[in-house]
Design a protein around this motif. Structure first.
Motif, short mmCIF file in Angstrom:
data_model
loop_
_atom_site.label_atom_id
_atom_site.label_comp_id
_atom_site.label_asym_id
_atom_site.label_seq_id
_atom_site.Cartn_x
_atom_site.Cartn_y
_atom_site.Cartn_z
N TYR A 1 0.84 -1.21 0.04
CA TYR A 1 0.14 -0.08 0.05
C TYR A 1 0.92 1.25 -0.11
N SER A 2 1.24 1.75 -1.24
CA SER A 2 2.42 2.81 -1.16
C SER A 2 1.97 3.80 -2.20
N ASN A 3 1.43 3.32 -3.42
CA ASN A 3 1.14 4.27 -4.62
C ASN A 3 0.03 5.06 -4.08
N THR A 4 -0.05 6.00 -5.20
CA THR A 4 -1.31 7.11 -4.96
C THR A 4 -2.72 6.46 -5.06
N ILE A 5 -3.50 7.09 -4.22
CA ILE A 5 -4.81 6.59 -4.12
C ILE A 5 -5.60 6.94 -5.31
N LYS A 6 -6.05 6.06 -6.17
CA LYS A 6 -7.07 6.39 -7.07
C LYS A 6 -8.68 6.03 -7.02
N GLY A 7 -8.94 5.41 -6.02
CA GLY A 7 -10.44 5.18 -5.78
C GLY A 7 -10.55 4.98 -4.17
N LEU A 8 -11.97 5.46 -3.72
CA LEU A 8 -12.12 5.44 -2.34
C LEU A 8 -13.59 5.24 -2.25
N ALA A 9 -14.18 4.15 -1.57
CA ALA A 9 -15.59 4.18 -1.13
C ALA A 9 -15.74 3.30 0.51
N VAL A 10 -16.78 4.06 1.11
CA VAL A 10 -17.04 3.47 2.26
C VAL A 10 -18.40 2.97 2.09
N SER A 11 -18.58 1.43 2.48
CA SER A 11 -19.65 0.67 2.20
C SER A 11 -20.93 1.51 2.92
N PRO A 12 -21.93 1.37 2.21
CA PRO A 12 -23.36 2.09 2.74
C PRO A 12 -23.70 1.80 4.11
N SER A 13 -23.21 0.51 4.64
CA SER A 13 -23.34 0.05 6.04
C SER A 13 -22.47 0.71 6.85
#
Length: 214
Positions: A107-119
Motif C-alpha cells: 500500500y504505497s502508491n497514489t490513491i485512485k479510488g475510495l468508497a465507504v460501504s453503505p452500511s
C-alpha cells in the motif's frame, strides 16, 4: 433537491405538486460531490472540500484541498478522506479524526479510488499498485486485498452492501460478493466504445451499474 445553492423540499404526492418550497440557501458552493446521508452534503466550496450539516448549513469539516477523494456511509457515521498516500477516517457527525487506515502490504502508491460501504462497516481503497485494499471501519485494519490488472481503480459498493465493483482490465469490471470476497461476475464492453472506467455508480436497486469510460 439542490439547485443553484438552494435546497428545495417536495412531496412525492401528485396532489401536492404545487407545494415546492425553499428549505435553505447555501452560498459559495462550486460543486456538489454527493449527498451521502440525510443531513450531510459533500461539496467543493471556496474554502476547499467541505462536509455540510444541512440542519445548520454550516460545515462540520473542511479541507483546504479541493482534489480530495471523499466517501461516506448512508447513516453519515464515517467520512473517509484521501490525503496523498494515506486515508483518514473522520467522525461524520463532528468531523473529528478517528484514525488513519494503516497501510496494507504494497500500500504505497497514489490513491485512485475510495468508497465507504453503505452500511459503514468497511472501506475500499484502490491504489496505483494494481490493488484494492479492504479495511474495517471499526479499527481501520486491512483484512483483504484484491489484485487487478488496472491501476485506475475507481471502486463502488452497491447500495445493498452485497457487491463491490472493481475495474480489472482496460475494458472490464469485476463484481465481488462482499460476504465471501469471491468474484461472481464480470462486465465487459467493446474497446471501440471506450477504455478504462473512471467512474462507477450503482443504481438504487443494486441490479445495474453505470460506468463512465474514457
Amino acid at each position: 433537491l439542490v439547485f443553484a445553492g438552494a435546497m428545495l423540499s417536495f412531496s412525492s404526492s401528485v396532489s401536492a405538486a404545487a407545494g415546492f418550497y425553499e428549505e435553505s440557501r447555501i452560498a459559495g458552493i462550486d460543486k456538489i460531490l454527493s449527498w451521502p446521508a440525510a443531513e450531510r452534503l459533500l461539496v467543493r466550496a471556496r474554502p476547499g472540500t467541505q462536509l455540510l450539516d444541512l440542519r445548520t448549513t454550516k460545515p462540520v469539516w473542511t479541507s483546504k484541498l479541493k482534489r480530495l477523494l471523499v466517501s461516506m456511509d448512508r447513516a453519515g457515521k464515517y467520512l473517509a478522506v484521501s490525503e496523498g498516500r494515506k486515508v483518514v477516517l473522520l467522525d461524520g457527525g463532528s468531523g473529528e479524526m478517528l484514525r488513519t487506515l494503516p497501510p496494507a502490504r504494497r500500500y504505497s502508491n497514489t490513491i485512485k479510488g475510495l468508497a465507504v460501504s453503505p452500511s459503514g462497516q468497511m472501506v475500499a481503497v484502490g491504489t496505483g499498485d494494481y490493488s484494492v485494499h479492504l479495511h474495517r471501519s471499526s479499527d481501520g485494519q486491512a483484512f483483504s486485498t484484491i489484485a487487478t490488472k488496472q491501476s485506475m481503480l475507481q471502486v463502488a459498493f452497491a447500495p445493498d452492501n452485497v457487491l463491490l465493483a472493481v475495474p480489472d482490465a482496460v475494458a472490464s469490471i469485476s463484481l465481488y460478493d462482499t460476504r465471501t470476497w469471491r468474484r461472481i461476475g464480470r462486465l465487459k464492453w467493446d474497446l471501440r466504445i471506450g477504455g478504462t472506467a473512471t467512474r462507477l455508480v450503482f443504481a438504487p436497486e443494486s441490479r445495474r451499474l453505470a460506468a463512465l469510460v474514457r
